[in-house]
Scaffold this active site. Structure first.
Site, mmCIF file in Angstrom:
data_model
loop_
_atom_site.group_PDB
_atom_site.id
_atom_site.type_symbol
_atom_site.label_atom_id
_atom_site.label_comp_id
_atom_site.label_asym_id
_atom_site.label_seq_id
_atom_site.Cartn_x
_atom_site.Cartn_y
_atom_site.Cartn_z
ATOM 1 C CB SER A 227 -0.985 -0.062 1.154
ATOM 2 O OG SER A 227 -1.716 1.193 1.087
ATOM 3 C CG HIS A 228 0.022 3.627 3.503
ATOM 4 N ND1 HIS A 228 -0.751 2.658 3.352
ATOM 5 C CD2 HIS A 228 0.522 3.800 4.442
ATOM 6 C CE1 HIS A 228 -0.934 2.391 4.582
ATOM 7 N NE2 HIS A 228 0.171 2.960 5.306
ATOM 8 C CG ASP B 54 -2.637 4.165 -1.300
ATOM 9 O OD1 ASP B 54 -3.276 4.060 -2.403
ATOM 10 O OD2 ASP B 54 -2.333 3.292 -0.791
ATOM 11 C CG ASP C 67 -2.587 -0.324 -2.469
ATOM 12 O OD1 ASP C 67 -2.409 0.730 -1.911
ATOM 13 O OD2 ASP C 67 -3.265 -1.261 -1.897
ATOM 14 C CG ASP D 17 -6.013 1.142 -1.118
ATOM 15 O OD1 ASP D 17 -5.113 1.641 -1.052
ATOM 16 O OD2 ASP D 17 -6.142 0.048 -0.425
ATOM 17 N NE ARG D 18 -3.908 4.158 2.970
ATOM 18 C CZ ARG D 18 -3.273 4.664 4.057
ATOM 19 N NH1 ARG D 18 -2.770 5.768 4.429
ATOM 20 N NH2 ARG D 18 -3.238 3.868 4.999
ATOM 21 C CE LYS E 73 -7.497 2.041 2.224
ATOM 22 N NZ LYS E 73 -7.231 1.016 3.112
HETATM 23 C C1 G1P Z 1 -3.876 2.082 8.349
HETATM 24 C C2 G1P Z 1 -4.868 2.800 8.398
HETATM 25 C C3 G1P Z 1 -6.308 1.835 8.272
HETATM 26 C C4 G1P Z 1 -6.266 1.367 7.018
HETATM 27 C C5 G1P Z 1 -4.990 0.472 6.810
HETATM 28 C C6 G1P Z 1 -4.814 -0.258 5.280
HETATM 29 O O1 G1P Z 1 -3.805 0.881 9.238
HETATM 30 O O2 G1P Z 1 -4.814 3.445 9.619
HETATM 31 O O3 G1P Z 1 -7.512 3.058 8.440
HETATM 32 O O4 G1P Z 1 -7.250 0.614 6.685
HETATM 33 O O5 G1P Z 1 -3.857 1.306 7.052
HETATM 34 O O6 G1P Z 1 -4.696 1.191 4.393
HETATM 35 P P1 G1P Z 1 -2.946 0.939 10.415
HETATM 36 O O7 G1P Z 1 -1.562 0.869 10.294
HETATM 37 O O8 G1P Z 1 -3.346 2.196 11.562
HETATM 38 O O9 G1P Z 1 -3.370 -0.350 11.382
HETATM 39 ZN ZN ZN Z 2 -3.325 1.621 -0.339
#
Ligand code: G1P
Ligand code: ZN
Length: 543
Positions: A113-114, A277, A279, A281-282, A376
């Protein structure tokens, strides 16, 4: 060609977190690491004969190698067919879309992801089920249990097939179909939103900047915005996905998307800015010198959903993760629909969406989505905003301030303390849990604590329970402080503190956020003895 059975031994620590298994690339490159996890997924799924799986990732370093390994393992585990994105690429929302459209058994997403990428960055793998959404805890627990007993995995020694060309091929008995990563997804967006109105907006000289952050949203945003919607070339910046995201942190918030924020604050700022981000989804939504909080974005889209053809029938309900601001709650109330409060993580929305209880859902962490898929969806949120801007002829800031005037403003911020000592973080949370029972009724900095607890959730559809999902201190005026430890970090622990204060009076809607929340920030610090416990006097990231 032959199917090999390779002896292996369990590797500790393969427990999926908030969103799949995420580790440093170096960990994933250890012998048998990926193979053990993938075989555990296949073993958990049972008989795969006749079944279709979807496979793709965000293109980060190790994506391509992992795709080839997984294809060879799928072929050796009797999977009938795999749909793989060209080049091994598929955004997370696109995987969800393709699973649903092609009625696959599920899909494997390769992404962290991010989190940053590259040889020293992070890699991840996640299994999504037939509804297109992340596997629920029951499934991820079973996968994890399997990783603790695994003794062998199966892999074909067939040569790798060319994944860079659209078309069909075979590995062992398994059909591999290389698909265009964008096509199905773009078609779905065209059904949900008023592309004619958005096209007219761009034709009228409306300017936007979409920062793809050198990640997978680039090809999607280019094909849809610059291709189907006629936005000028160059509307999408950092559009080419890079294995290391150009060395940047592909997380769309005002801190990491600094280039976009600077552009949007400049004298020649476009009308609308957005980012996504690693992937895709954000999403982050920005007006001229004005960033929209994700919590407000969810509330605003819910309040105006009828502008989009896909939501004209109205919305059934709204869900938000517990730490997300309560802005959406007021919209739900006004619409006469139910608001569901879930633990952090998209997987908790799946049952509510499948049961038709909600149409829109979102998280404060720049995640917004709907019942169109089960993840998302960054580009979707941007298109929704474009549809809203086109339908109203208003600017971003105007829409947001009018929304606050009608519903009140939920001042909101998240303070992250990243990479702190894992033991110290645990001590801090344990201490807080001990303190909880004595907090109700206490006066703190002109606030009175209404109640304090450790959030637990019972899924209204299948009655499954999730405990210890975040410590919340709720004041009598509805203001809140929430403490959670991240479940996605890969270094030490990350402490997240979420702060929220409601203000009804429009004359008080222009206070700088950190100032508006100053009293709560001070309470959050002192109740948890953050500096004492973590050795840090300031958060690493404030969003
Ligand atoms: C974080 C975000 C959460 C999101 C997840 C995946 O998780 O806070 O809202 O669903 O990334 O994108 P966390 O690192 O807080 O567990
Ligand atoms: Zn992501």
């Amino acid at each position: 060609m032959a199917i090999q059975t390779v002896a292996t031994t369990p590797i500790p620590g393969q427990r999926p977190g908030t969103s799949g298994l995420r580790k440093k690339v170096a960990v994933f490159r250890q012998q048998h690491y990926l193979e053990n996890f993938v075989q555990s997924v296949f073993d958990t799924l049972g008989d795969l004969a006749g079944k279709t799986l979807v496979l793709g990732g965000d293109g980060r370093f190790h994506n391509r190698a992992a795709v080839h390994t997984i294809l060879r393992m799928a072929a050796a585990n009797n999977v009938a067919r795999v749909l793989v994105g060209r080049g091994g690429l598929l955004s997370t929302p696109a995987v969800s879309c393709v699973i649903r459209k092609h009625e696959a058994l599920g899909g494997i997403i390769l992404s962290a992801s991010h989190n940053p990428g590259g040889p020293d960055g992070d890699f991840g793998i996640k299994y999504n089920i037939a509804n297109g959404g992340p596997a629920p805890e029951g499934v991820t627990d079973a996968i994890y249990q399997r990783t603790t007993t695994i003794g062998q995995y199966r892999i074909s020694d067939d040569p790798d097939i060319d994944i860079d060309r659209i078309g069909r091929g075979y590995m062992e008995q398994m059909q591999i179909e290389v698909i265009d990563p964008v096509e199905d997804y773009a078609g779905m967006m065209e059904e949900l939103f008023d592309f004619g109105a958005i096209r007219a907006l761009f034709a009228g000289g409306f300017r936007m900047c979409f920062d793809a952050m050198s990640a997978i949203s680039g090809p999607y945003a280019q094909a849809i915005l610059e291709g189907r919607l006629g936005a000028p070339a160059g509307t999408v910046i950092n559009a080419v996905p890079l294995e290391d995201f150009g060395g940047h942190h592909p997380d769309p918030n005002p801190v990491n998307a600094a280039q976009l924020i600077e552009l949007m604050a400049g004298p020649d700022a476009p009308d609308f800015g957005a980012a996504s981000d690693g992937d895709a989804d954000r999403n982050m939504i920005v007006g001229r010198d004005f960033a929209v909080t994700p919590s407000d974005s969810l509330a605003i889209l819910a309040a105006n959903a009828q502008v989009a053809p896909g939501y004209r029938g109205g919305i059934a309900g709204i869900a938000r993760s517990m730490p997300t601001s309560r802005a959406a709650d007021r919209v739900a109330e006004a619409l006469g629909v139910k608001l569901y409060e879930t633990p952090t993580g998209w997987k908790y929305f799946g049952n509510l969406l499948d049961a038709g209880l909600i149409t829109l859902c979102g998280e404060e962490s720049y995640g917004t989505g709907s019942n169109h898929i089960r993840e998302k969806d960054g580009v979707w949120a941007v298109l929704f905003w474009l549809n809203l801007l086109a339908a109203t002829g208003k600017g971003v800031q105007e829409i947001v301030t009018e929304h606050w005037a009608r519903f009140g403003r939920n001042y909101y911020s998240r303070h992250d303390y990243e990479a702190i000592d894992a033991h110290a973080a645990q001590v801090l949370m344990d201490d807080l849990r001990v303190k909880l029972s004595n907090l109700a009724g206490q006066e703190l900095n002109n606030y009175t604590v209404d109640f304090a607890d450790d959030f637990s959730y019972t899924d209204p559809v299948d009655a499954s329970q999730s405990a210890q999902q975040g410590i919340r201190i709720v004041m009598t005026d509805g203001s809140r402080i929430v403490y959670r430890l991240s479940g996605t970090g890969t270094e030490g622990a990350t402490l997240r503190i979420y702060l929220e204060r409601y203000e009804a009076d429009p004359s008080q809607h222009n206070i700088p956020t950190q100032q508006a929340l100053a009293a709560l920030i001070a309470i959050a610090d002192s109740v948890a003895s953050i500096a004492y416990n973590t050795g840090r006097s300031n958060p690493t990231v404030i969003t």
